[in-house]
Structure formats: C-alpha cells, structure tokens
Write an enzyme that holds these catalytic residues in place. Structure first.
Site, mmCIF file in Angstrom:
data_model
loop_
_atom_site.group_PDB
_atom_site.id
_atom_site.type_symbol
_atom_site.label_atom_id
_atom_site.label_comp_id
_atom_site.label_asym_id
_atom_site.label_seq_id
_atom_site.Cartn_x
_atom_site.Cartn_y
_atom_site.Cartn_z
ATOM 1 N N SER A 199 69.456 48.389 14.293
ATOM 2 C CA SER A 199 70.192 49.627 14.580
ATOM 3 C C SER A 199 70.768 49.490 15.988
ATOM 4 C CB SER A 199 69.204 50.802 14.548
ATOM 5 O OG SER A 199 69.770 51.958 15.125
ATOM 6 N N TYR A 251 61.045 54.611 17.021
ATOM 7 C CA TYR A 251 62.133 54.043 16.210
ATOM 8 C C TYR A 251 62.798 52.893 16.980
ATOM 9 C CZ TYR A 251 66.283 53.874 13.200
ATOM 10 O OH TYR A 251 67.284 53.465 12.339
HETATM 11 N N1 LIG Z 1 72.219 55.671 8.469
HETATM 12 C C1 LIG Z 1 72.346 55.281 9.724
HETATM 13 O O1 LIG Z 1 73.097 55.869 10.512
HETATM 14 C C2 LIG Z 1 71.569 54.091 10.229
HETATM 15 C C3 LIG Z 1 71.838 53.607 11.505
HETATM 16 C C4 LIG Z 1 71.135 52.519 11.964
HETATM 17 C C5 LIG Z 1 70.183 51.910 11.175
HETATM 18 N N2 LIG Z 1 69.907 52.431 9.938
HETATM 19 C C6 LIG Z 1 68.883 51.757 9.141
HETATM 20 O O2 LIG Z 1 69.404 51.503 7.853
HETATM 21 C C7 LIG Z 1 68.336 51.316 6.936
HETATM 22 C C8 LIG Z 1 68.641 52.070 5.649
HETATM 23 O O3 LIG Z 1 68.604 53.457 5.904
HETATM 24 P P1 LIG Z 1 69.692 54.477 5.338
HETATM 25 O O4 LIG Z 1 70.461 54.956 6.489
HETATM 26 O O5 LIG Z 1 70.382 53.922 4.177
HETATM 27 O O6 LIG Z 1 68.735 55.698 4.942
HETATM 28 P P2 LIG Z 1 68.205 56.259 3.539
HETATM 29 O O7 LIG Z 1 69.341 56.704 2.710
HETATM 30 O O8 LIG Z 1 67.155 57.245 3.904
HETATM 31 O O9 LIG Z 1 67.537 54.980 2.866
HETATM 32 C C9 LIG Z 1 66.278 54.496 3.269
HETATM 33 C C10 LIG Z 1 65.744 53.605 2.164
HETATM 34 O O10 LIG Z 1 64.485 53.045 2.587
HETATM 35 C C11 LIG Z 1 63.566 53.195 1.522
HETATM 36 N N3 LIG Z 1 62.197 53.227 2.007
HETATM 37 C C12 LIG Z 1 61.622 54.050 2.914
HETATM 38 N N4 LIG Z 1 60.316 53.762 3.048
HETATM 39 C C13 LIG Z 1 60.064 52.719 2.214
HETATM 40 C C14 LIG Z 1 58.906 51.959 1.898
HETATM 41 N N5 LIG Z 1 57.708 52.211 2.452
HETATM 42 N N6 LIG Z 1 59.016 50.953 0.998
HETATM 43 C C15 LIG Z 1 60.188 50.684 0.408
HETATM 44 N N7 LIG Z 1 61.313 51.359 0.663
HETATM 45 C C16 LIG Z 1 61.245 52.368 1.550
HETATM 46 C C17 LIG Z 1 63.973 54.496 0.840
HETATM 47 O O11 LIG Z 1 63.565 54.505 -0.515
HETATM 48 P P3 LIG Z 1 62.272 55.221 -1.131
HETATM 49 O O12 LIG Z 1 62.067 56.501 -0.399
HETATM 50 O O13 LIG Z 1 62.654 55.364 -2.576
HETATM 51 O O14 LIG Z 1 61.158 54.236 -0.938
HETATM 52 C C18 LIG Z 1 65.490 54.359 0.886
HETATM 53 O O15 LIG Z 1 65.949 53.575 -0.202
HETATM 54 C C19 LIG Z 1 67.069 51.773 7.670
HETATM 55 O O16 LIG Z 1 66.360 50.633 8.123
HETATM 56 C C20 LIG Z 1 67.623 52.540 8.860
HETATM 57 O O17 LIG Z 1 66.729 52.538 9.946
HETATM 58 C C21 LIG Z 1 70.587 53.490 9.452
#
Ligand SMILES: NC(=O)c1ccc[n+]([C@@H]2O[C@H](COP(=O)([O-])OP(=O)(O)OC[C@H]3O[C@@H](n4cnc5c(N)ncnc54)[C@H](OP(=O)(O)O)[C@@H]3O)[C@@H](O)[C@H]2O)c1
Length: 247
Positions: free
Chosen positions: A141, A154
C-alpha cells in the site's frame, strides 16, 4: 510465457482488487484459483469468470492459517497441474489510533496482511524452486511507503510486506531461483476495505475518500496483468498507483 494458460492463485478474491484481478486474468486465458473466506462470493466470482469462457476454481481459505494456504496451493496443482503465480492480496485495514488499544484488530492485521503474505510465499516457494520459475505478487500500500495517523499497525504490516518482497527478490537472484516479484503500492481504490473500520471518524473519512476520488480496482487488475505478461527475464518489482487526485 504470457498470462494465457498460467495458473494463478489470487487471495482476497471475494471482493475488491482481488476479485477484479481474478476476473481479468480469467477472461485473459489464465487458470485462476480464487481464495478468501466467503464461499458465496467466491462461487459468484467463479461463475462470472466461467460465463465469459474463462477457467476458474475456488477454495475457501483463511490466509492467516499456514496449513490452509498450503492446502490452497496443493488444490491449484491438483486442479491445473502446476502453479505459476501467487497474488498475495488478502488484507484488512481496521484503522484507529494506537491509544484505543484495539489489540484484537492489531493481531488480525498482522496475521492476515503480513503473516498471510509469508504463508503464501512459504507455500509456493518449494514448487517455484523445483521448477526454476514462478511469480510472487503481493499487495502492499502507499501505507507501506509512508506513515499516517491512525494507521500504525496497518502501516507496520504494509512496510513489512515491502521488506519481505524486496528480500525475496534479492534472494531469488542470489540463489538463482528465477522467481519474479512484484509489490503493489496502492493509493485509494473503491473497494470494501473501509467496511471493517470500527473507528467512526476514520471510517467516514476513508469512505468519503473512496466515494470522491477512489479509483476503479480494475485498474490494479490491468497493472497485475501487465506485470505477469512481461518476458520471463524481467520482473516489474514495484508498481505504485494513486488516483490522480489523491495527495
Ligand atoms: N482499496 C484500497 O484503497 C487499498 C489501498 C492500498 C492497499 N489495499 C490493499 O489491497 C488488498 C485488497 O483489499 P481491497 O481494497 O480489495 O478490500 P476488500 O474489498 O475488503 O477485499 C479484501 C479481501 O481480503 C479477503 N480477506 C480478508 N481477511 C482474509 C483472511 N483471513 N483470509 C483470506 N482472505 C481474507 C476478503 O475476503 P473474505 O472476507 O471473504 O475472506 C476480501 O476478499 C488488501 O491487502 C488491502 O490492504 C487496498
């Protein structure tokens, strides 16, 4: 070898960035194995890929559990005969000031965001070393490059992912593993990430950010596809993506 026919595991594939990436890779000819905990959403995502003629399967996996991640890699190999790429993308961001002492949220972030990535590396590395090829992609991130109020743990996990991935790149070259590495440093993308935030003010701030300037997660998917598509002798080690309007 380009994306076509590569076997790719995507964690966090039930929503947001992981789901968009699994969809794009599936539609581009990869054999995609989707992993997360929510089975209904995984089924829905696999059906969507298959409807477009892609090949995909899912396995319910908690990435914080080492044995489940190993079983996920075994599943991918039994379904498709090999494993070429793992996208360690699962994560959560329940941000709050350290003074709130939300230690169960700290533990969960460390277990999923950092340990989950390590579990993914551990599970694929023996296969990649044996076949002398492979690609580890992990989602850090911009919080892995900077620090922000309310994001102490985080940021620590995402800085940890940066360090792990950089050392993996160096050790792969040093030990002639031929493993490619790509770390994603992402700004604001419109996903479900804010739903897990329990601090009301921070939740509202992040939701406002996503609603106003958050970019489409499919853009991240395009970047991941580009990195996979590059010739095997090069590795796109880092990708930083911010919405143009984000500070
Ligand atoms: N969106 C942003 O602005 C942003 C920015 C920087 C970095 N990120 C990073 O991008 C990545 C994806 O996040 P996103 O933004 O797409 O958010 P999201 O829509 O909330 O997706 C998060 C995913 O992680 C899964 N997850 C959470 N805990 C888990 C576990 N214990 N085992 C397996 N899967 C798990 C969730 O699925 P289940 O709940 O079904 O397990 C979901 O599929 C994360 O690492 C986040 O930190 C996002």
């Amino acid at each position: 070898m380009a994306v076509k026919n590569k076997v790719v595991i995507v964690t966090g594939a039930s929503s947001g960035i992981g789901r968009a990436t699994a969809k794009l890779l599936g539609e581009s000819g990869a054999k995609v194995v989707l992993a997360a905990r929510n089975e209904d959403k995984l089924q829905e995502a696999v059906a969507e890929i298959k409807e477009k003629g892609g090949e995909a399967a899912y396995k319910v996996t908690d990435v914080s559990k080492r044995e489940e991640v190993k079983a996920l890699v075994d599943f991918a190999i039994s379904e498709y005969g090999k494993i070429d790429v793992i996208f360690n993308n699962a994560g959560l961001m329940p941000n709050a000031p350290l003074s709130e002492l939300k230690n169960s949220e700290w533990d969960e972030m460390i277990d999923v965001n950092l340990k989950g990535v390590l579990n993914g590396i551990e599970a694929v590395l023996p296969h990649f070393i044996k076949q002398k090829s492979g690609h580890v992609i992990s989602t850090s991130s911009v919080a892995g490059l900077n620090t922000y109020l309310g994001a102490g743990v985080y940021c620590a996990t995402k800085h940890g992912v940066k360090a792990l991935m950089e050392v993996l790149r160096k050790e792969s070259a040093n030990e002639k593993m031929n493993v490619r590495t790509t770390t994603l440093y992402l700004g604001a993308f419109r996903t479900e990430l804010a739903t897990r935030i329990t601090n009301k003010a921070i939740k509202e701030r992040i939701e406002f950010l996503y609603d106003t300037i958050g970019a489409d997660p499919m853009i991240v998917a395009e970047a991941v596809k580009f990195a996979i598509d590059l010739p095997e002798e090069v590795s796109m080690n880092e990708i930083t993506l911010y919405p143009t309007a984000q500070l």
